[in-house]
Design a protein around this motif. Structure first.
Motif, PDB file in Angstrom:
ATOM      1  N   ASN A  19       0.803  -1.227   0.000  1.00  0.00           N
ATOM      2  CA  ASN A  19       0.000   0.000   0.000  1.00  0.00           C
ATOM      3  C   ASN A  19       0.836   1.277   0.000  1.00  0.00           C
ATOM      4  OD1 ASN A  19      -2.450  -1.416  -0.033  1.00  0.00           O
ATOM      5  ND2 ASN A  19      -2.431  -1.618   2.184  1.00  0.00           N
ATOM      6  N   GLN A  55      -5.119  -4.351  -5.096  1.00  0.00           N
ATOM      7  CA  GLN A  55      -6.162  -3.948  -6.035  1.00  0.00           C
ATOM      8  C   GLN A  55      -7.546  -4.210  -5.442  1.00  0.00           C
ATOM      9  OE1 GLN A  55      -5.520  -4.795 -10.146  1.00  0.00           O
ATOM     10  NE2 GLN A  55      -7.692  -4.641 -10.642  1.00  0.00           N
ATOM     11  N   ASN A  58      -8.052  -1.522  -2.358  1.00  0.00           N
ATOM     12  CA  ASN A  58      -7.946  -0.085  -2.587  1.00  0.00           C
ATOM     13  C   ASN A  58      -8.843   0.384  -3.713  1.00  0.00           C
ATOM     14  OD1 ASN A  58      -5.741   0.943  -0.797  1.00  0.00           O
ATOM     15  ND2 ASN A  58      -4.687  -0.763  -1.758  1.00  0.00           N
ATOM     16  N   ILE A  59      -9.413   1.557  -3.500  1.00  0.00           N
ATOM     17  CA  ILE A  59     -10.203   2.196  -4.538  1.00  0.00           C
ATOM     18  C   ILE A  59      -9.269   2.881  -5.530  1.00  0.00           C
ATOM     19  CG2 ILE A  59     -11.861   4.035  -4.995  1.00  0.00           C
ATOM     20  CD1 ILE A  59     -13.064   3.357  -2.219  1.00  0.00           C
ATOM     21  N   LYS A  60      -8.199   3.462  -5.033  1.00  0.00           N
ATOM     22  CA  LYS A  60      -7.282   4.198  -5.917  1.00  0.00           C
ATOM     23  C   LYS A  60      -6.287   3.265  -6.596  1.00  0.00           C
ATOM     24  CE  LYS A  60      -4.110   6.780  -3.991  1.00  0.00           C
ATOM     25  NZ  LYS A  60      -3.536   7.889  -3.265  1.00  0.00           N
ATOM     26  N   ASP A  61      -5.755   3.723  -7.676  1.00  0.00           N
ATOM     27  CA  ASP A  61      -4.825   2.944  -8.483  1.00  0.00           C
ATOM     28  C   ASP A  61      -3.398   3.210  -8.017  1.00  0.00           C
ATOM     29  OD1 ASP A  61      -3.321   1.663 -10.383  1.00  0.00           O
ATOM     30  OD2 ASP A  61      -4.213   2.688 -12.095  1.00  0.00           O
ATOM     31  N   ASP A  65      -0.123   5.654  -9.333  1.00  0.00           N
ATOM     32  CA  ASP A  65       0.509   6.559  -8.363  1.00  0.00           C
ATOM     33  C   ASP A  65       1.995   6.259  -8.211  1.00  0.00           C
ATOM     34  OD1 ASP A  65      -1.984   7.703  -7.958  1.00  0.00           O
ATOM     35  OD2 ASP A  65      -2.308   6.763  -5.998  1.00  0.00           O
ATOM     36  N   LYS A  90      -2.152  -1.691 -12.790  1.00  0.00           N
ATOM     37  CA  LYS A  90      -2.872  -2.328 -11.686  1.00  0.00           C
ATOM     38  C   LYS A  90      -2.218  -3.679 -11.406  1.00  0.00           C
ATOM     39  CE  LYS A  90      -7.012   0.297 -12.274  1.00  0.00           C
ATOM     40  NZ  LYS A  90      -8.448   0.297 -12.364  1.00  0.00           N
TER      41      LYS A  90
END
Length: 115
Positions: A19, A55, A58-61, A65, A90
Motif C-alpha cells: 500500500n 487492487q 484499494n479504490i485508488k490505483d 501513483d 494495476k
C-alpha cells in the motif's frame, strides 16, 4: 561485457512496501537518473504495478501513483519530462502468480521500458 542502454534500463526494478507509493529503496532510481543523464536520447516508459490484494483492498490505483511518483522524482532530478512517460497496470501484469507473500511483494513494483 557492457550491456546496451535498453538492457540496462530494462533490468531496473523498484519495489514498494504494501500500500505504499514511495519506493522501499531509492538506489535503483539514482542509478537510472545517472544512466538517463548520460543517454539523453533514450525515451523511457515508467510502468507501475500493484499486487492483487492491493487492487481488491484499494479504490485508488496505486500502480499509476507509483509510476507517477517515480516520474515526478526523475523530472525533479533533472530528467526532461519529454524523455519520460508513465502508466499504471494495476495487477494485470504480475511478475509472480504463485500467491505467496513473496510473490505479492514482487508484484508491487515499477519497471522501465525503453521506447
Amino acid at each position: 561485457m557492457d550491456l546496451d542502454v535498453a538492457t540496462q534500463v530494462g533490468h531496473k526494478v523498484v519495489y514498494f512496501n504494501k500500500n505504499a507509493v514511495t519506493p522501499s529503496s531509492g538506489s535503483v532510481v539514482r542509478e537510472l537518473i545517472d544512466l538517463l543523464k548520460q543517454n539523453p536520447t533514450v525515451r523511457v516508459e515508467i510502468v507501475g504495478h500493484m499486487d492483487k490484494v492491493e487492487q481488491k483492498e484499494n479504490i485508488k490505483d496505486l500502480s499509476a501513483d507509483r509510476a507517477k511518483g517515480i516520474y515526478d522524482y526523475l523530472v525533479k532530478n533533472g530528467i526532461p519530462a519529454a524523455q519520460l512517460s508513465y502508466k499504471g497496470m494495476k495487477s494485470d501484469d504480475p511478475a509472480d502468480t504463485s500467491g505467496t507473500h513473496e510473490s505479492l511483494a514482487k508484484n508491487r513494483r515499477v519497471n522501465f521500458v525503453v521506447k
